[in-house]
Design an enzyme around this catalytic site. Structure first.
Site, PDB file in Angstrom:
ATOM      1  N   HIS A 839       1.401  50.885  61.532  1.00 36.93           N
ATOM      2  CA  HIS A 839       2.072  49.865  60.724  1.00 36.93           C
ATOM      3  C   HIS A 839       3.186  49.247  61.572  1.00 36.93           C
ATOM      4  CE1 HIS A 839       0.706  52.352  57.033  1.00 36.93           C
ATOM      5  NE2 HIS A 839      -0.173  51.407  57.317  1.00 36.93           N
ATOM      6  N   GLU A 842       7.040  49.729  60.935  1.00 38.94           N
ATOM      7  CA  GLU A 842       7.628  51.067  61.011  1.00 38.94           C
ATOM      8  C   GLU A 842       8.005  51.370  62.453  1.00 38.94           C
ATOM      9  OE1 GLU A 842       4.634  53.468  59.155  1.00 38.94           O
ATOM     10  OE2 GLU A 842       4.837  52.438  57.242  1.00 38.94           O
ATOM     11  N   HIS A 936       4.783  57.865  61.391  1.00 43.08           N
ATOM     12  CA  HIS A 936       5.014  56.738  60.479  1.00 43.08           C
ATOM     13  C   HIS A 936       6.505  56.614  60.183  1.00 43.08           C
ATOM     14  CE1 HIS A 936       0.971  55.460  58.854  1.00 43.08           C
ATOM     15  NE2 HIS A 936       0.637  56.540  59.550  1.00 43.08           N
ATOM     16  N   GLU A1021       6.523  61.331  58.540  1.00 45.66           N
ATOM     17  CA  GLU A1021       7.279  60.174  58.065  1.00 45.66           C
ATOM     18  C   GLU A1021       8.745  60.313  58.449  1.00 45.66           C
ATOM     19  OE1 GLU A1021       6.116  57.607  56.344  1.00 45.66           O
ATOM     20  OE2 GLU A1021       4.185  58.230  55.502  1.00 45.66           O
TER      21      GLU A1021
END
Length: 1140
Positions: A839, A842, A936, A1021
């Protein structure tokens, strides 16, 4: 010691209890007699019971106690008697019983069938003429208390025909305030049922209630309050709301509200004023109501009354409700852009048969220009107030449970490969370490030619070493740089183009204040005059950064807009600040103040400039410079700003560009600002955000980079901005353009900045930028860190749709010798497969990956031990095209690549297709990686945490009955997160989840776990905001902490190796700890953060309260593993050594 008074009290209590039981027994006997009992006896018994209940609390408890038949006897008497006085006595008894003791005693009455008996008595009494006023008073009084506790009260009342009786009684007693109040209270309970509300509206109850509502008066305020509450309940019905509009009740309510506001100077009747607003709020849930509100000048009325209340904190409920109404009634507008699709277009090789891209291409022309004019207001319930928060939580919790995978066959690993073995042999060339014999002197591994996929433009492969680029409009050959000359503050970086006639044009890389002239010869700028950039010498602080090398890397980067400029921060580099950046404490009332400023635009339209100062839709000249406004620019790699509109002198609305081949995903921004005034506070509003919540509401700040600061020796991104908040605005798109989604409104992220330097150029970003060219520069600099002990190989896995290369790294330790044992150990090392940046928005994922790569290439003994333990296969950027072109989530295909892992297309998703191919090849040769981790970033949670996959933990969250064999699972998937929670101060084990969701079945984490068979398959994350636990509690996260996280991940892998080695395997205490953690997590009540929702994000517990001004965040207990304070000044490598 004997106490006569105590003895007397006990005897008296026993005597009273025995009297009540005796009286109830007599009453029960009368109920059982076939002939009509003597009315006098019934009156006498019931009056005695009433007296005991009124004087003795123990008597009440005795009658309603568990196992007691007292309530049945009393209700049976009420049902059988026809004597008025006896009925009144029993109703008084019931009223006394339910008046004290809360809902439990009412619940006893309801459970014994009391509601039906009372309603039947109401029907019977209404047939008598005239009905007994005292009986109706007592009956409605008790029904008002019973109704809210009986969930089927409204249905029972409608079936029994009780609604019309109460309405008729109300009409006849408008001036009888004693009877009016309980009738209104019962009517309020009736109205809570939506069918009843419609029926009552047809019977003229709305009009009836407006006869009671009146201007300010100190009398009968309790009656007025109940009347308004009843009216508000009725107006939840669209039919009743339309009825109120047709009878022009909206101006009436506004006039009444103004009158109470004007006269209630001591604020003793705030509850009435709020109740009036509640009626207005429900009317304006329909389009006609909003129109009537605007025509009645409601915006100005509520705005003026609210501003007069701002100084009184106790009036916040009025201000908040007024704000909600005004925002709801603010006319919906479409964004001021020609189309909400991306301003850039990239023609795909073919259009997918289904999905969001296919839907986008099938949309009729200009469909996204339509503002939804439906009668429903989708924003009404989104702005939840405190009184509905629990209800929303339950709704979300149910939705999340529905997303959990319950099909055990889909949770079990798939053993068959989805691609033939013959196809997978093409990936053998990416694993030369498995066949290398190391008998010849070590040579530098050469990169393979990329796997070229068909693209729309069929670009030729690039040679980064030679810097050739044939399809860009400019041949970027040289750059003039001054590292020590004065006057840098007025310069600009110039990339020179040699033209046919020998002239030299210089497209700029960033820009400072004013237009500058450039000489043809670079050497003429050696004195440091205009046109020369003074570059801060940061080589000692940034060993992996080189401005000249960065420019070379830019030359090989292909973008859809064909960028010819470079942003200063990417050119200068970023040195993490040494000071701490605390999570911003939100100032009370800031969101409300910003919303009111937005509302002022409608009330005072002449004060609004509405001047476009930057517009990418004007392709020839997007920058509109009149010398009085700020200048904006985003035409550089990873830049994203589509349009800037000056609203007021120091306020600008900003619109972000959609992802290419998409019409949404507006979150990432990166743009340049210049032409500012020193000391003036500028407000910036990004007006087309899409997510319903953001950490900007909970202490996160934007990033700013000052060129003046950089030139003065501080090249760094810093957290900045005050008065930051995130809220729903009045811009929207049609439901068709939104892909059928109900949520069609946009959100505003607003922040205020005061600039410190004159003639500065500042950059703003959502998070620390990390471009594709930066990655290429870092990878080339990493080559210089290679030692004879390090095996480093850089390959090009494939070409992207845009013609950019996707790098693949292999890192391990060279064998200590060429002996068979050493070669055998080398070839049998387990694989660790890492990916990042699928992504583009990010960017923190790339900073974590940078920390991992630097640790792996470091000369430390721990890094060497790690290299000797594993072979690392790393794809550091899965979505180069998205990163380059400033996308937030998608690639050039317009799709989220992390939803394509099940069936990736080699044409549309080449990086995913070939990365999965590498993993499938390893599986086919029985070399399944030990660990897979996809890095991420997370926009709605704090800390760093992991998502993994577990059959057991998934089934535990459902009601599925699984066989014991299905729950047999190796718990080692929890080991790595557990180690990280002990090592990394930013990591939170409490935020980790191992539940598999249906909506995530096509993500990397789940597919690699299920199809490849990697049990330790994770998504890691990293917060975009900061931490609320551990050493970094209360601090915003920076690049130093992110890189440290990447290094700590490596150390955790080393500890994982040691824990699973034969020598240490005998000590099973660690695995017992993991088992205990799992059992504890099962016993806990699972919060909504356990599950993963859209976009790999769990529902955030810090729900946005758009109307309240709350700074409260749940703070967890301090981390017992907090790092000592004396480690603050240590470098990453020193920290790593200390913690080992």
């Amino acid at each position: 010691m004997f106490c006569p008074s105590l003895f007397h009290s006990r005897c008296l209590s026993q005597e009273l209890n025995s009297r009540v039981l005796m009286l109830l027994g007599q009453l029960e006997k009368l109920n059982g007699e076939a002939v009509l009992s003597d009315a006098e006896v019934s009156r006498h018994i019931t009056s005695k019971i009433l007296h005991l209940i009124q004087t003795q609390e123990k008597t009440r408890k005795e009658i309603t106690a568990k196992g007691s038949s007292g309530m049945e006897v009393i209700l049976a008497s009420l049902e059988s008697t026809r004597d008025l006085q006896t009925i009144l006595n029993i109703l008084c008894i019931l009223n006394e019983l339910v008046s004290v003791g809360g809902g439990r005693r009412v619940g006893v009455l309801v459970s014994k069938g009391g509601t039906a008996i009372l309603l039947q008595l109401l029907i019977t009494t209404s047939k008598e003429w005239p009905p007994s006023e005292e009986l109706m008073l007592q009956l409605h009084t008790i029904l008002a208390k019973v109704g809210p506790k009986d969930r089927k009260f409204g249905i029972k009342a409608r079936i029994n025909g009780a609604l019309n009786i109460t309405v008729s009684l109300l009409k006849q007693n408008l001036q009888n305030h004693k009877l009016l109040l309980p009738c209104l209270q019962v009517l309020r309970v009736y109205s809570a049922n939506s069918v009843n509300a419609v029926s009552l509206g047809k019977n003229g109850v709305v009009e009836l209630l407006f006869k009671i509502i009146g201007p300010y008066s100190k009398k009968n305020t309790s009656i007025l309050k109940v009347t308004l509450d009843t009216l508000a309940a009725l107006l939840k019905s669209k039919a009743n709301a339309r009825r109120a509009v047709d009878r022009t009740y909206v101006p009436t309510l506004l006039a009444v509200y103004q009158d109470w506001h004007r006269n209630d100077t001591r604020h003793r009747h705030v509850h009435i004023r709020k109740a009036i607003l509640g009626c207005i709020r429900n009317i304006t849930n329909i389009k006609l109501g909003r129109k009537a509100f605007l025509e009645a000048d409601g915006m100005r009325i509520l705005y003026s009354t609210s501003t007069e209340c701002l100084s009184v904190r106790t009036l916040d409920p009025l201000i908040n409700t007024s704000s909600l109404i005004m925002r709801k009634c603010f006319p919906k507008n479409r964004l001021p852009v020609p189309t909400i699709r991306s301003v850039f277009h990239y023609q795909l090789p073919h259009i997918p048969a289904e999905g969001p891209v296919a839907q986008l291409y099938r949309q009729p022309p200009d469909v996204d220009d339509v503002v939804d004019e439906s009668d429903d207001n989708d924003d009404t319930e989104a702005d939840t107030e405190n009184d509905t928060e629990n209800e929303e939580d339950e709704k979300n919790h149910k939705t999340q449970n529905d997303d959990i995978e319950t099909d055990i066959s889909k949770l079990r690993p798939k053993e068959n490969l989805t691609r033939p073995l013959e196809d997978l042999k093409m990936y053998e060339c990416f694993f030369p370490e498995l066949s290398e014999n190391f008998q010849t002197p070590a040579v530098l591994p050469k990169s393979l030619a990329p796997i070229v996929v068909p693209t729309a433009h069929a670009p030729s492969p690039l040679s980064l070493a030679q810097g050739e680029l044939t399809d860009l409009p400019l041949d970027l050959d040289s750059i003039c740089i001054s590292k020590d000359g004065p006057g840098g503050a007025g310069g600009r970086v110039a990339l020179e183009e040699d033209t046919l006639n020998g002239q030299s044009q210089s497209p700029v890389v960033g820009s400072l204040q004013g237009e500058l002239e450039h000489d043809d010869d670079c050497s003429s700028h050696s004195s440091g005059e205009l046109g020369v950039l003074e570059v801060p010498d940061t080589a000692a602080l940034l060993p992996l950064h080189d401005p000249e090398l960065y420019i070379d890397m830019v030359k090989g980067t292909k973008s859809v807009p064909q960028y010819t400029e470079v942003a200063y921060p990417d050119y200068f580099g970023h040195v993490a600040p040494t000071f701490r950046e605390h999570i911003l404490e939100r100032v009370y009332g800031v969101q409300r103040a910003k919303i009111f400023q937005d509302i002022e635009r409608m009330i005072h339209p002449n004060d609004i400039l509405d001047k476009v100062v930057y517009d990418l839709d004007l392709k020839r000249s997007p920058v509109i410079d009149d010398g009085e406004s700020l200048k904006f620019n985003s035409q550089f790699e990873s830049g994203n700003l589509r349009k800037a509109v000056q609203v007021r002198k120091f306020e600008y609305d900003l619109i972000l560009n959609s992802d290419i081949n998409s019409n949404h995903y507006h979150q990432w921004f990166y743009f340049e600002v210049s032409g500012m005034r020193v000391g003036s506070s500028y407000r910036f509003n990004i007006i087309n955000c899409e997510k319903v919540n953001s950490q900007f509401n909970y202490g996160m700040q934007v990033l700013m980079y000052s060129v003046q600061e950089a030139i003065s020796g501080h090249p760094r991104w810093v957290r900045t901005g005050t008065e930051i908040c995130y809220y729903k605005n009045h811009f929207s798109r049609s439901s068709i353009a939104a892909g059928g989604q109900k949520g069609k409104s946009y959100y505003t992220m607003t922040f205020t900045v005061t600039f410190q330097y004159r003639d500065d150029v500042c950059y703003f970003a959502y998070h620390y930028p990390y471009t594709y060219s930066t990655l290429k520069m870092h990878l080339q600099k990493l080559e210089a860190l290679r030692t004879p002990q390090i095996y480093l190989r850089q390959d090009v896995l494939c070409e992207t749709l845009g013609g950019n290369s996707c790098p693949l790294l292999t890192i391990t330790a060279m064998p200590q010798s060429s002996s068979n044992d050493q070669i055998c150990q080398f070839k049998n090392r387990p694989y660790v497969f890492l990916t990042a940046r699928v992504h583009p928005g990010e960017t923190n994922a790339s900073w974590v990956m940078k920390g991992t790569l630097e640790f792996l290439m470091s000369p430390s003994p721990m890094a060497q031990s790690l290299r000797e333990s594993y072979v690392f296969k790393i794809v550091p950027m899965l979505n180069p095209d998205g990163v380059i072109n400033g996308n937030h989530r998608c690639s050039l295909s317009g799709e989220d690549l992390n939803r394509q892992w099940q069936r990736p297309s080699p044409d549309l998703h080449p990086t995913i297709f070939h990365t999965k191919g590498l993993l499938q090849y390893l599986s086919s040769i029985q070399r399944v990686p030990l660990v897979y981790c996809d890095y991420h970033g997370h926009s709605r949670k704090k800390n760093v945490f992991m998502y993994g996959c577990s059959i057991k933990e998934t089934l535990w969250q459902t009601n599925v009955n699984a066989a014991a064999c299905d729950l047999q699972e190796d718990l080692s998937y929890r080991t790595l997160p557990k180690i990280l929670s002990q090592l990394a101060p930013a990591f939170s084990m409490a935020s980790c989840s191992f539940v598999v969701e249906k909506s995530k079945e096509s993500t990397a984490r789940v597919v690699v776990w299920r199809e490849i068979g990697v049990q330790k398959s994770y998504t890691m994350e990293s917060t975009l905001c900061g931490c609320d636990q551990g050493k970094y509690k209360g601090l915003q996260i920076g690049t130093r902490e992110l890189e440290e996280m990447g290094a700590q991940f490596c150390i955790a892998l080393l500890r994982l190796k040691r824990l699973s080695s034969p020598l240490e395997f005998r000590n099973s205490s660690h695995f017992l700890d993991v088992e205990n953690d799992l059992i504890e997590s099962r016993c806990k009540v699972t919060s909504s953060t356990t599950y993963v929702l859209d976009e790999d994000e769990p529902s955030f517990m810090e729900e946005v309260d758009y109307s309240a001004e709350s700074n409260d965040e749940p703070e967890p207990d301090p981390d017992p593993q907090e790092t000592p304070a004396d480690e603050d000044g240590l470098s990453d490598s020193e920290l790593a050594l200390r913690r080992s």
